[in-house]
Motif scaffolding. Structure first.
Motif, PDB file in Angstrom:
ATOM      1  N   TYR A  13       0.820  -1.209   0.000  1.00 45.17           N
ATOM      2  CA  TYR A  13       0.000   0.000   0.000  1.00 45.17           C
ATOM      3  C   TYR A  13       0.857   1.264   0.000  1.00 45.17           C
ATOM      4  CZ  TYR A  13      -4.259  -2.729   0.945  1.00 45.17           C
ATOM      5  OH  TYR A  13      -5.324  -3.593   0.878  1.00 45.17           O
ATOM      6  N   ASP A  14       1.960   1.244   0.750  1.00 48.13           N
ATOM      7  CA  ASP A  14       2.859   2.407   0.770  1.00 48.13           C
ATOM      8  C   ASP A  14       3.454   2.659  -0.621  1.00 48.13           C
ATOM      9  OD1 ASP A  14       2.366   2.739   3.473  1.00 48.13           O
ATOM     10  OD2 ASP A  14       4.290   1.895   4.126  1.00 48.13           O
ATOM     11  N   ALA A  15       3.910   1.600  -1.272  1.00 45.48           N
ATOM     12  CA  ALA A  15       4.484   1.744  -2.613  1.00 45.48           C
ATOM     13  C   ALA A  15       3.431   2.229  -3.606  1.00 45.48           C
ATOM     14  CB  ALA A  15       5.074   0.411  -3.073  1.00 45.48           C
ATOM     15  N   GLU A  16       2.238   1.682  -3.510  1.00 44.76           N
ATOM     16  CA  GLU A  16       1.158   2.125  -4.397  1.00 44.76           C
ATOM     17  C   GLU A  16       0.832   3.594  -4.199  1.00 44.76           C
ATOM     18  OE1 GLU A  16      -2.160  -1.000  -5.487  1.00 44.76           O
ATOM     19  OE2 GLU A  16      -1.916  -0.798  -3.328  1.00 44.76           O
ATOM     20  N   GLN A  17       0.833   4.033  -2.950  1.00 42.75           N
ATOM     21  CA  GLN A  17       0.531   5.440  -2.680  1.00 42.75           C
ATOM     22  C   GLN A  17       1.581   6.347  -3.312  1.00 42.75           C
ATOM     23  OE1 GLN A  17      -2.282   6.836  -1.344  1.00 42.75           O
ATOM     24  NE2 GLN A  17      -1.305   8.668  -2.137  1.00 42.75           N
ATOM     25  N   LEU A  18       2.832   5.934  -3.266  1.00 43.85           N
ATOM     26  CA  LEU A  18       3.890   6.701  -3.923  1.00 43.85           C
ATOM     27  C   LEU A  18       3.626   6.814  -5.426  1.00 43.85           C
ATOM     28  CD1 LEU A  18       7.057   5.221  -2.166  1.00 43.85           C
ATOM     29  CD2 LEU A  18       6.183   7.559  -1.931  1.00 43.85           C
ATOM     30  N   VAL A  19       3.249   5.711  -6.033  1.00 47.74           N
ATOM     31  CA  VAL A  19       2.998   5.708  -7.480  1.00 47.74           C
ATOM     32  C   VAL A  19       1.780   6.563  -7.818  1.00 47.74           C
ATOM     33  CG1 VAL A  19       2.424   4.254  -9.471  1.00 47.74           C
ATOM     34  CG2 VAL A  19       4.125   3.475  -7.798  1.00 47.74           C
ATOM     35  N   ARG A  20       0.706   6.423  -7.052  1.00 47.41           N
ATOM     36  CA  ARG A  20      -0.490   7.241  -7.320  1.00 47.41           C
ATOM     37  C   ARG A  20      -0.178   8.727  -7.162  1.00 47.41           C
ATOM     38  NH1 ARG A  20      -3.287   3.174  -4.233  1.00 47.41           N
ATOM     39  NH2 ARG A  20      -3.461   4.664  -2.517  1.00 47.41           N
ATOM     40  N   THR A  21       0.636   9.064  -6.177  1.00 50.11           N
ATOM     41  CA  THR A  21       1.034  10.457  -5.972  1.00 50.11           C
ATOM     42  C   THR A  21       1.839  10.965  -7.170  1.00 50.11           C
ATOM     43  OG1 THR A  21       0.991  10.224  -3.569  1.00 50.11           O
ATOM     44  CG2 THR A  21       2.304  12.043  -4.461  1.00 50.11           C
ATOM     45  N   MET A  22       2.731  10.133  -7.697  1.00 51.38           N
ATOM     46  CA  MET A  22       3.505  10.524  -8.882  1.00 51.38           C
ATOM     47  C   MET A  22       2.566  10.810 -10.056  1.00 51.38           C
ATOM     48  SD  MET A  22       6.613   7.797  -8.714  1.00 51.38           S
ATOM     49  CE  MET A  22       7.697   8.515  -9.924  1.00 51.38           C
ATOM     50  N   PHE A  23       1.587   9.945 -10.259  1.00 51.54           N
ATOM     51  CA  PHE A  23       0.634  10.152 -11.352  1.00 51.54           C
ATOM     52  C   PHE A  23      -0.211  11.402 -11.108  1.00 51.54           C
ATOM     53  CE2 PHE A  23       1.752   5.999 -12.840  1.00 51.54           C
ATOM     54  CZ  PHE A  23       1.411   6.000 -14.184  1.00 51.54           C
ATOM     55  N   ASP A  24      -0.636  11.613  -9.865  1.00 48.53           N
ATOM     56  CA  ASP A  24      -1.452  12.794  -9.551  1.00 48.53           C
ATOM     57  C   ASP A  24      -0.675  14.082  -9.793  1.00 48.53           C
ATOM     58  OD1 ASP A  24      -3.593  11.193  -8.855  1.00 48.53           O
ATOM     59  OD2 ASP A  24      -3.229  11.342  -6.691  1.00 48.53           O
ATOM     60  N   ARG A  25       0.563  14.115  -9.338  1.00 49.35           N
ATOM     61  CA  ARG A  25       1.389  15.317  -9.529  1.00 49.35           C
ATOM     62  C   ARG A  25       1.686  15.568 -11.001  1.00 49.35           C
ATOM     63  NH1 ARG A  25       5.242  14.580  -4.306  1.00 49.35           N
ATOM     64  NH2 ARG A  25       3.709  15.357  -2.800  1.00 49.35           N
ATOM     65  N   ALA A  26       1.929  14.504 -11.741  1.00 51.19           N
ATOM     66  CA  ALA A  26       2.171  14.649 -13.176  1.00 51.19           C
ATOM     67  C   ALA A  26       0.946  15.234 -13.862  1.00 51.19           C
ATOM     68  CB  ALA A  26       2.536  13.299 -13.789  1.00 51.19           C
ATOM     69  N   GLU A  27      -0.231  14.784 -13.454  1.00 50.08           N
ATOM     70  CA  GLU A  27      -1.472  15.295 -14.047  1.00 50.08           C
ATOM     71  C   GLU A  27      -1.711  16.754 -13.645  1.00 50.08           C
ATOM     72  OE1 GLU A  27      -6.260  14.400 -13.891  1.00 50.08           O
ATOM     73  OE2 GLU A  27      -4.876  12.890 -13.129  1.00 50.08           O
ATOM     74  N   GLU A  28      -1.498  17.075 -12.366  1.00 47.60           N
ATOM     75  CA  GLU A  28      -1.718  18.450 -11.883  1.00 47.60           C
ATOM     76  C   GLU A  28      -0.817  19.442 -12.598  1.00 47.60           C
ATOM     77  OE1 GLU A  28      -0.962  18.178  -7.697  1.00 47.60           O
ATOM     78  OE2 GLU A  28      -2.790  17.016  -7.327  1.00 47.60           O
ATOM     79  N   ARG A  29       0.424  19.053 -12.813  1.00 44.71           N
ATOM     80  CA  ARG A  29       1.411  19.957 -13.425  1.00 44.71           C
ATOM     81  C   ARG A  29       1.442  19.856 -14.939  1.00 44.71           C
ATOM     82  NH1 ARG A  29       6.125  17.895  -9.616  1.00 44.71           N
ATOM     83  NH2 ARG A  29       5.227  18.495  -7.632  1.00 44.71           N
ATOM     84  N   ASP A  30       0.691  18.892 -15.481  1.00 46.48           N
ATOM     85  CA  ASP A  30       0.721  18.609 -16.906  1.00 46.48           C
ATOM     86  C   ASP A  30       2.166  18.401 -17.369  1.00 46.48           C
ATOM     87  OD1 ASP A  30      -0.524  18.016 -19.297  1.00 46.48           O
ATOM     88  OD2 ASP A  30      -0.425  20.081 -20.012  1.00 46.48           O
ATOM     89  N   LEU A  31       2.928  17.732 -16.508  1.00 54.13           N
ATOM     90  CA  LEU A  31       4.323  17.425 -16.785  1.00 54.13           C
ATOM     91  C   LEU A  31       4.521  15.952 -16.454  1.00 54.13           C
ATOM     92  CD1 LEU A  31       7.116  18.501 -17.595  1.00 54.13           C
ATOM     93  CD2 LEU A  31       7.511  19.011 -15.183  1.00 54.13           C
ATOM     94  N   ARG A  32       4.608  15.115 -17.443  1.00 54.14           N
ATOM     95  CA  ARG A  32       4.596  13.673 -17.251  1.00 54.14           C
ATOM     96  C   ARG A  32       5.989  13.074 -17.043  1.00 54.14           C
ATOM     97  NH1 ARG A  32      -0.106  13.335 -17.047  1.00 54.14           N
ATOM     98  NH2 ARG A  32      -0.631  11.180 -16.847  1.00 54.14           N
ATOM     99  N   MET A  33       7.041  13.890 -17.160  1.00 54.01           N
ATOM    100  CA  MET A  33       8.402  13.394 -17.018  1.00 54.01           C
ATOM    101  C   MET A  33       8.777  13.322 -15.540  1.00 54.01           C
ATOM    102  SD  MET A  33      10.796  12.489 -19.235  1.00 54.01           S
ATOM    103  CE  MET A  33      10.637  13.470 -20.699  1.00 54.01           C
ATOM    104  N   VAL A  34       9.248  12.137 -15.088  1.00 52.03           N
ATOM    105  CA  VAL A  34       9.666  11.952 -13.697  1.00 52.03           C
ATOM    106  C   VAL A  34      11.009  11.222 -13.661  1.00 52.03           C
ATOM    107  CG1 VAL A  34       7.303  11.904 -12.767  1.00 52.03           C
ATOM    108  CG2 VAL A  34       8.378   9.768 -13.480  1.00 52.03           C
ATOM    109  N   GLN A  35      11.729  11.404 -12.558  1.00 49.22           N
ATOM    110  CA  GLN A  35      12.973  10.676 -12.316  1.00 49.22           C
ATOM    111  C   GLN A  35      12.659   9.508 -11.389  1.00 49.22           C
ATOM    112  OE1 GLN A  35      16.281  10.942 -13.080  1.00 49.22           O
ATOM    113  NE2 GLN A  35      16.160  12.750 -14.373  1.00 49.22           N
ATOM    114  N   VAL A  36      13.032   8.304 -11.802  1.00 51.72           N
ATOM    115  CA  VAL A  36      12.807   7.109 -10.985  1.00 51.72           C
ATOM    116  C   VAL A  36      14.073   6.277 -11.009  1.00 51.72           C
ATOM    117  CG1 VAL A  36      11.444   5.024 -10.675  1.00 51.72           C
ATOM    118  CG2 VAL A  36      10.347   7.096 -11.521  1.00 51.72           C
ATOM    119  N   MET A  37      14.707   6.167  -9.857  1.00 53.06           N
ATOM    120  CA  MET A  37      15.896   5.341  -9.690  1.00 53.06           C
ATOM    121  C   MET A  37      16.937   5.608 -10.782  1.00 53.06           C
ATOM    122  SD  MET A  37      14.239   1.873  -8.196  1.00 53.06           S
ATOM    123  CE  MET A  37      15.601   1.505  -7.097  1.00 53.06           C
ATOM    124  N   GLY A  38      17.173   6.880 -11.080  1.00 52.18           N
ATOM    125  CA  GLY A  38      18.190   7.267 -12.037  1.00 52.18           C
ATOM    126  C   GLY A  38      17.746   7.288 -13.487  1.00 52.18           C
TER     127      GLY A  38
END
Length: 169
Positions: A13-38
């Motif tokens: 659940y903790d890992a899923e929440q991190l992923v959902r937050t990444m998707f939510d922030r990408a949608e809010e900012r209309d910026l889909r590019m993220v850094q994940v483990m380099g």
């Protein structure tokens, strides 16, 4: 149906929440590019749903996919989607093959989204005595997300699961 102890539920659940937050922030900012483990990843668009009927149509469409039917025998079993009272969590009821989804929390329909629905479908395909959020479940969930939402989403989910210490497979 008896199930094994659900030892990694909180970590999943903790890992899923991190992923959902990444998707939510990408949608809010209309910026889909993220850094994940380099790695720099462009997140795909995650489907959101307006109603229980739209979730049901999505579930029916996923279950009708040829590769789903070839991979998991329970894909042929009809899954019903219903509104869940309360707002804290969605869940899967294996005895009736029902996904229960809360409609609103804090004036947001947080659970009416693809990642949540695919999590519950991953439970639908579980073996009878399988640990609910064990390695086999996590592997199935990542496969569903990677194949349906997109390989980038599957990578991000796998990376966050691994980073959270979740056993996969």
């Amino acid at each position: 149906m008896s199930r094994a102890r659900d030892a990694q539920r909180a970590a999943v659940y903790d890992a899923e929440q991190l992923v959902r937050t990444m998707f939510d922030r990408a949608e809010e900012r209309d910026l889909r590019m993220v850094q994940v483990m380099g790695s720099q990843i462009t997140l795909p668009i995650e489907r959101k749903f307006a109603s229980i009927d739209s979730v049901q149509a999505y579930v029916d469409a996923v279950l009708a996919l040829d590769w789903i039917a070839a991979t998991w025998p329970d894909a042929g079993r009809v899954v019903t989607v219903r509104a869940r009272s309360g707002s804290a969590a969605a869940h899967y009821e294996s005895d009736t093959a029902t996904i229960a989804v809360p409609l609103h929390r804090g004036n947001r329909a947080w659970a009416l989204r693809e990642l949540v629905v695919l999590h519950e479908l991953a439970h639908h395909f579980a073996d009878e005595n399988e640990e609910q959020h064990g390695g086999a479940f996590v592997d199935r969930y990542i496969t569903l997300v990677g194949e349906i939402v997109g390989s980038e989403a599957g990578f991000v989910l796998r990376a966050m699961m691994a980073e959270s210490g979740v056993r996969i497979g």
